[in-house]
Motif scaffolding. Sequence first.
Motif, PDB file in Angstrom:
ATOM      1  N   THR A  63     -97.615   6.933  17.342  1.00 40.07           N
ATOM      2  CA  THR A  63     -98.466   7.401  18.431  1.00 40.07           C
ATOM      3  C   THR A  63     -99.171   6.218  19.065  1.00 40.07           C
ATOM      4  OG1 THR A  63     -98.878   9.420  17.161  1.00 40.07           O
ATOM      5  CG2 THR A  63    -100.295   9.019  19.056  1.00 40.07           C
ATOM      6  N   THR A  74     -95.128   7.273  27.173  1.00 39.64           N
ATOM      7  CA  THR A  74     -95.848   8.423  26.635  1.00 39.64           C
ATOM      8  C   THR A  74     -96.671   8.031  25.408  1.00 39.64           C
ATOM      9  OG1 THR A  74     -93.945   9.029  25.277  1.00 39.64           O
ATOM     10  CG2 THR A  74     -94.133  10.086  27.447  1.00 39.64           C
ATOM     11  N   THR A  75     -97.623   8.882  25.083  1.00 39.33           N
ATOM     12  CA  THR A  75     -98.433   8.677  23.877  1.00 39.33           C
ATOM     13  C   THR A  75     -97.548   8.770  22.639  1.00 39.33           C
ATOM     14  OG1 THR A  75    -100.338   9.584  25.023  1.00 39.33           O
ATOM     15  CG2 THR A  75    -100.444   9.571  22.636  1.00 39.33           C
ATOM     16  N   ARG A  76     -96.613   9.662  22.649  1.00 40.45           N
ATOM     17  CA  ARG A  76     -95.628   9.782  21.556  1.00 40.45           C
ATOM     18  C   ARG A  76     -94.591   8.676  21.712  1.00 40.45           C
ATOM     19  NH1 ARG A  76     -93.385  15.518  21.434  1.00 40.45           N
ATOM     20  NH2 ARG A  76     -95.161  15.824  20.025  1.00 40.45           N
ATOM     21  N   TYR A 419    -102.515  11.825  28.580  1.00 39.66           N
ATOM     22  CA  TYR A 419    -101.589  12.950  28.774  1.00 39.66           C
ATOM     23  C   TYR A 419    -101.256  13.050  30.257  1.00 39.66           C
ATOM     24  CZ  TYR A 419    -105.568  15.666  30.542  1.00 39.66           C
ATOM     25  OH  TYR A 419    -106.641  16.102  31.285  1.00 39.66           O
ATOM     26  N   GLN A 432     -94.121  15.354  27.605  1.00 41.56           N
ATOM     27  CA  GLN A 432     -94.807  15.540  26.326  1.00 41.56           C
ATOM     28  C   GLN A 432     -95.881  16.607  26.482  1.00 41.56           C
ATOM     29  OE1 GLN A 432     -96.390  11.963  24.527  1.00 41.56           O
ATOM     30  NE2 GLN A 432     -97.568  13.096  23.009  1.00 41.56           N
ATOM     31  N   TYR A 435     -99.987  16.476  21.502  1.00 38.61           N
ATOM     32  CA  TYR A 435    -100.589  15.161  21.314  1.00 38.61           C
ATOM     33  C   TYR A 435    -101.212  15.077  19.918  1.00 38.61           C
ATOM     34  CZ  TYR A 435     -99.545  14.430  26.171  1.00 38.61           C
ATOM     35  OH  TYR A 435     -98.865  14.285  27.361  1.00 38.61           O
TER      36      TYR A 435
END
Length: 594
Positions: A63, A74-76, A419, A432, A435
């Motif tokens: 993450t 993305t955060t992921r 996000y 995504q 979170y």
Amino acid sequence: GDTFPGPNKKNKPSLWTENWTTQFRVFGDPPAHRSVEDIAYSVARFFSKNGSHVNYYMYHGGTNFGRTSAHYVTTRYYDDAPLDEFGLEREPKYGHLKLLHNALNLCKKALLWGHSRTEKPGKDTEIRYYEQPGTKVCAAFLANNNTEAAETIKFKGKEHVIPPRSISILPDCKTVVYSTAEVISQHTSRNYVKSKKANKKFDFKVFTETVPSELKGESFIPVELYGLTEDVTDYGWYTTNFKIDDNDLKKKGGKYTLRIASLGHALHVWLNGEYLGNGHGSHEEKSFVFQKQVSLKEGENHLTMLGVLTGFPDSGSYLEHRYTGPRSVSILGLSSGPLDLTEKNKWGNKVGMEGEKLGIHAEKGLKKVKWQKFSGKAPGLTWYQTRFDAPESKSSVAVRMNGMGKGLIWVNGEGVGRYWMSFLSPLKNPTQVEYHIPRSFLKPKKNLLVIFEEEPNVKPELIDFVIINRDTVCSYIGENYTPSVRHWTKKNDKVQAIADDVFLTANLKCSGTKKIAAVEFASFGNPTGTCGNFTLGSCNAPASKQVIEKYCLGKSECDIPVNKSTFQQDKKDSCPKVVKMLAVQVKCGRTNKN
């Protein structure tokens, strides 16, 4: 294996530093997947051609908390790796690669000290093997590069059927212990279970930022956004004023066009206090044009822009020369012609949001502004706060940002990440939705959730908290597959079976102390689909489910023999010409006893 020409000197090893197990996702991307069969093929190919080392990038996903992700990322991060974002084993990627390295380990003596040889028995087939002269040390890689059909390779007096685009590994040049195309490891499907404890009715409070109309500044062009923000925030304000004479205006309330060319990443625009909307680029197309029909007034007009970053560039040359933010601003449609505001007006600037400076994302700064009860509707640039209890169990936790647009998330003052729900992929879905909130961020009760939302009219009441597990466990194995390499060991340079009888089994295993609580699907025949979405085919052994329940129910792990005698107990085969596949799906869980 086929593109690397090798080291620049013969005494140097061949090192593969980045074998991508998947590809990182950027906002706007559809889902991506690199199959484990493809990864295994590439690794076997590399070692068959004198490779020394493979590094998986990434082996463990993760993450990008807070503002740490690169531009548009993305955060992921690398969630499709063998260990996913939450540290859970993504099967069959984890298991199939584990068995591959078991097979390579059986070959190590031949690979390290053997002499390499190559044969090409057919257009699409190749044999690469390593032998140590004067000994029985030998290991072979039989490759079929035909992507559509299996090929038969005869090697050292024995015929071997090699599946399409695959490599079979023979650590003694006789016994096939592994095929890159035949996945016998279990499969898992990730589940997001809505928390009963955390999802009580949320009492949201809001604080809305003030949009500036005139800021101090001496610049005659919009300042470059990376340099303006200096990585302390994602947000940089730009304001300018411009005068419109009466003879510039069209009669009868004519419309004009505001045109802003930006090098990214995103931009919000106001004219005379009215919000005009936003625009954004993408990871591939950094620049974009915001264009809107507007009304102008005689005299002084006020233009406000908010430049938004989604991270810094993280690779490539000349990083210090990367630019972003608005670069050209003009008004079109005036009677006197286009009005260029870029280099003729003074631009004022301000860095960041007031809420950021006051630290209202954490408990210490929460009382520094006056929060209002959320009425069900709010403009953009609004902060939202509410409380929630920690979800039940010890499993990983995520917040689903349904109903929201674009912004930042904090839990108990810790940055969860950026996000961007409104940036849809070509499949018309957000890249995504969930979170990750580490358990270390949480306390048992009254956790503080703070969200900064850029866009207007969002629906925070649709947000919910979920618990993540991989309790859906499956197997999908053909009756003609190679039995697991776990059946074999090497003693005195000979490959030997660990047990007297080597046969193909489907192995199902629950994580932790969980046990198999239900058999949700079972078919020995020609079923189709994937884990979590199997369907029956035209051929099926009626006793399939009963057999799986007998072998597996109530156990933490089970092995099911994959053969006709196990499933066709009445010895009737309704489709004798069909090579049978076994598809199984079970649910793991905890009983009162465990």
